[in-house]
Design a protein around this motif. Structure first.
Motif, PDB file in Angstrom:
ATOM      1  N   PRO A  13       0.825  -1.213   0.000  1.00  8.88           N
ATOM      2  CA  PRO A  13       0.000   0.000   0.000  1.00  8.88           C
ATOM      3  C   PRO A  13       0.859   1.264   0.000  1.00  8.88           C
ATOM      4  CG  PRO A  13       0.119  -0.915   2.205  1.00  8.88           C
ATOM      5  CD  PRO A  13       0.803  -1.906   1.301  1.00  8.88           C
ATOM      6  N   ASP A  14       0.188   2.401  -0.185  1.00  7.25           N
ATOM      7  CA  ASP A  14       0.887   3.682  -0.074  1.00  7.25           C
ATOM      8  C   ASP A  14       1.465   3.819   1.329  1.00  7.25           C
ATOM      9  OD1 ASP A  14       0.120   4.183  -2.637  1.00  7.25           O
ATOM     10  OD2 ASP A  14      -1.410   5.667  -2.129  1.00  7.25           O
ATOM     11  N   VAL A  15       2.546   4.577   1.445  1.00  3.30           N
ATOM     12  CA  VAL A  15       3.235   4.735   2.721  1.00  3.30           C
ATOM     13  C   VAL A  15       3.423   6.222   3.011  1.00  3.30           C
ATOM     14  CG1 VAL A  15       4.477   2.561   2.460  1.00  3.30           C
ATOM     15  CG2 VAL A  15       5.519   4.667   1.630  1.00  3.30           C
ATOM     16  N   ARG A  16       3.807   6.520   4.227  1.00  2.00           N
ATOM     17  CA  ARG A  16       4.176   7.901   4.535  1.00  2.00           C
ATOM     18  C   ARG A  16       5.274   7.924   5.581  1.00  2.00           C
ATOM     19  NH1 ARG A  16      -0.397  10.880   8.286  1.00  2.00           N
ATOM     20  NH2 ARG A  16      -0.703   9.217   9.814  1.00  2.00           N
ATOM     21  N   PHE A  17       6.083   8.956   5.513  1.00  4.93           N
ATOM     22  CA  PHE A  17       7.100   9.208   6.519  1.00  4.93           C
ATOM     23  C   PHE A  17       6.521  10.203   7.526  1.00  4.93           C
ATOM     24  CE2 PHE A  17       9.548   7.226   3.327  1.00  4.93           C
ATOM     25  CZ  PHE A  17      10.741   6.791   3.895  1.00  4.93           C
TER      26      PHE A  17
ATOM     27  N   GLU B 285      11.221  15.726   4.330  1.00  4.72           N
ATOM     28  CA  GLU B 285      10.335  16.323   3.341  1.00  4.72           C
ATOM     29  C   GLU B 285       8.890  16.351   3.863  1.00  4.72           C
ATOM     30  OE1 GLU B 285      10.779  14.072  -0.220  1.00  4.72           O
ATOM     31  OE2 GLU B 285      12.947  14.383  -0.343  1.00  4.72           O
ATOM     32  N   PHE B 286       8.302  17.535   3.807  1.00  3.34           N
ATOM     33  CA  PHE B 286       6.932  17.723   4.259  1.00  3.34           C
ATOM     34  C   PHE B 286       6.116  18.406   3.166  1.00  3.34           C
ATOM     35  CE2 PHE B 286       9.645  17.695   8.005  1.00  3.34           C
ATOM     36  CZ  PHE B 286       8.991  16.804   8.843  1.00  3.34           C
TER      37      PHE B 286
ATOM     38  N   GLU C 140       6.074   5.358   8.773  1.00  2.42           N
ATOM     39  CA  GLU C 140       5.095   5.122   9.828  1.00  2.42           C
ATOM     40  C   GLU C 140       5.053   3.648  10.227  1.00  2.42           C
ATOM     41  OE1 GLU C 140       0.443   6.280  10.833  1.00  2.42           O
ATOM     42  OE2 GLU C 140       1.143   6.234   8.749  1.00  2.42           O
ATOM     43  N   SER C 141       5.217   2.761   9.243  1.00  2.00           N
ATOM     44  CA  SER C 141       5.164   1.326   9.532  1.00  2.00           C
ATOM     45  C   SER C 141       6.249   0.890  10.505  1.00  2.00           C
ATOM     46  CB  SER C 141       5.289   0.526   8.232  1.00  2.00           C
ATOM     47  OG  SER C 141       6.508   0.840   7.564  1.00  2.00           O
TER      48      SER C 141
ATOM     49  N   SER D  23       2.213  15.329   6.554  1.00  2.00           N
ATOM     50  CA  SER D  23       2.773  14.018   6.208  1.00  2.00           C
ATOM     51  C   SER D  23       1.845  13.260   5.269  1.00  2.00           C
ATOM     52  CB  SER D  23       3.027  13.200   7.483  1.00  2.00           C
ATOM     53  OG  SER D  23       3.837  13.913   8.390  1.00  2.00           O
ATOM     54  N   PRO D  24       1.854  13.578   3.984  1.00  2.00           N
ATOM     55  CA  PRO D  24       0.972  12.896   3.030  1.00  2.00           C
ATOM     56  C   PRO D  24       1.482  11.502   2.688  1.00  2.00           C
ATOM     57  CG  PRO D  24       2.379  14.407   1.856  1.00  2.00           C
ATOM     58  CD  PRO D  24       2.681  14.606   3.324  1.00  2.00           C
ATOM     59  N   PHE D  25       0.583  10.678   2.188  1.00  2.00           N
ATOM     60  CA  PHE D  25       0.971   9.344   1.725  1.00  2.00           C
ATOM     61  C   PHE D  25       1.639   9.448   0.353  1.00  2.00           C
ATOM     62  CE2 PHE D  25      -1.993   8.145   4.981  1.00  2.00           C
ATOM     63  CZ  PHE D  25      -1.508   6.934   5.456  1.00  2.00           C
ATOM     64  N   ILE D  26       2.572   8.554   0.101  1.00  2.00           N
ATOM     65  CA  ILE D  26       3.242   8.469  -1.193  1.00  2.00           C
ATOM     66  C   ILE D  26       3.150   7.032  -1.698  1.00  2.00           C
ATOM     67  CG2 ILE D  26       4.861  10.346  -0.665  1.00  2.00           C
ATOM     68  CD1 ILE D  26       7.003   8.236  -0.113  1.00  2.00           C
ATOM     69  N   PRO D  27       3.300   6.810  -3.020  1.00  2.59           N
ATOM     70  CA  PRO D  27       3.247   5.432  -3.536  1.00  2.59           C
ATOM     71  C   PRO D  27       4.250   4.528  -2.828  1.00  2.59           C
ATOM     72  CG  PRO D  27       3.148   7.001  -5.332  1.00  2.59           C
ATOM     73  CD  PRO D  27       3.447   7.796  -4.089  1.00  2.59           C
TER      74      PRO D  27
END
Length: 299
Positions: free
Chosen positions: A162-166, A206-207, A245-246, A265-269
């Motif tokens: 799934p998409d992820v985010r930092f 990066e934000f 986040e994971s 903190s948006p989700f990215i591919p």
């Protein structure tokens, strides 16, 4: 000039790619002394030195680099030919080599690899986990696994997760006597746990929010090259860490860490399995790809 043996050439490729006699010996299942003997024989046969050796490191010479560039695709094609010959009753046989970072390899071990080895008993899987982004073709890998943004444009990529985010995370104890940051710029007033990339450069945080993008060279006295160590340091109250986040999910659920700047903190591919699009896909890799697609349908 005597003609080198195929085994000596394969041994040279392993040493040159891993930059280590020890790792090459482990991969090939031989002793380091036998590899040293093989390299002496190879250089005698070729009449030229192909490896720089010191007590601490090994690397290809200029002649060795030229040889490596020509040998890797040749040996890879040979492996493909042998894999094709080794097919029995339509079942793939041979070795599948995949490169990725630790999180990616961990995901494969948890999801795809057990099913793959069970379904295709004539296949072996060689997984290499490393932080640096490698040229999978030049270094003899069948496929790679990275975040979508890191996949080279000339590769075919398949979604693996799934998409992820930092996210920026900190322990409640760290925030007790401090004002939490309300914008990325506020991080300059905090102790940040910095991340050093495999290239040696510090990772910039990066934000993004509503089309506004901010990149921060986070300040801090502690720098680490491991995501897991960064999470551990954050739990100990040593500062704010910026991690997937994971990697912190369990600690976030337990309340031992909290997310800061969540709206930045948006989700990215997410992770992608990728492989060269201009080459024949060997049967083992195609079988692995099919399992990845099966898993995507089951989710």
């Amino acid at each position: 000039m005597a003609r080198p043996t195929l085994s000596d050439l394969a041994a040279f490729c392993a040493i040159a790619q891993y930059r280590s006699f020890r790792r090459a010996a482990e991969m090939l299942g031989v002793s380091r002394s036998s590899l040293s003997h093989a390299m002496r024989s190879l250089e005698t046969d070729l009449g030229v030195r192909v490896l720089h050796r010191t007590t601490r490191s090994v690397s290809p010479t200029e002649a060795g680099e030229r040889l490596l560039r020509r040998l890797v695709p040749v040996l890879h094609e040979l492996d493909e030919a042998l894999d094709a010959v080794g097919e029995h009753d339509g079942q793939p046989a041979g070795t599948l080599r995949i490169n990725g970072n630790e999180a990616a390899i961990g995901l494969l071990l948890e999801t795809i690899v057990p099913r793959f080895l069970s379904r295709y008993p004539r296949m072996a899987v060689d997984l290499v986990a490393e932080g640096r982004l490698v040229d999978i073709v030049e270094e003899g890998f069948d496929a790679g696994v990275r975040l979508a943004e890191a996949v080279p444009q000339d590769m075919i990529a398949i979604s693996l997760g799934p998409d992820v985010r930092f996210v920026a995370v900190a322990a409640p104890a760290y925030l007790e006597n401090r004002e939490p940051p309300s914008s990325p710029d506020d991080l300059k007033e905090h102790s940040c746990i910095r991340h050093r990339l495999p290239s040696g450069k510090p990772y910039r945080w990066e934000f993004e929010r509503k089309g506004q993008r901010i990149v921060i060279d986070a300040p801090g006295a502690l720098t680490l090259n491991s995501i897991q160590f960064m999470v551990d340091a954050a739990v100990k109250g040593l500062g704010i860490a910026y991690v997937p986040e994971s990697a912190a999910l369990d600690l976030l659920k337990e309340g031992r860490l909290v997310i800061l700047l969540e709206d930045w903190s948006p989700f990215i591919p997410g992770l992608r399995l990728y492989y060269p699009g201009h080459r024949h896909v060997p049967p083992g890799l195609q079988a692995f790809i099919n399992l990845v697609k099966e898993r995507q349908k089951d989710r």
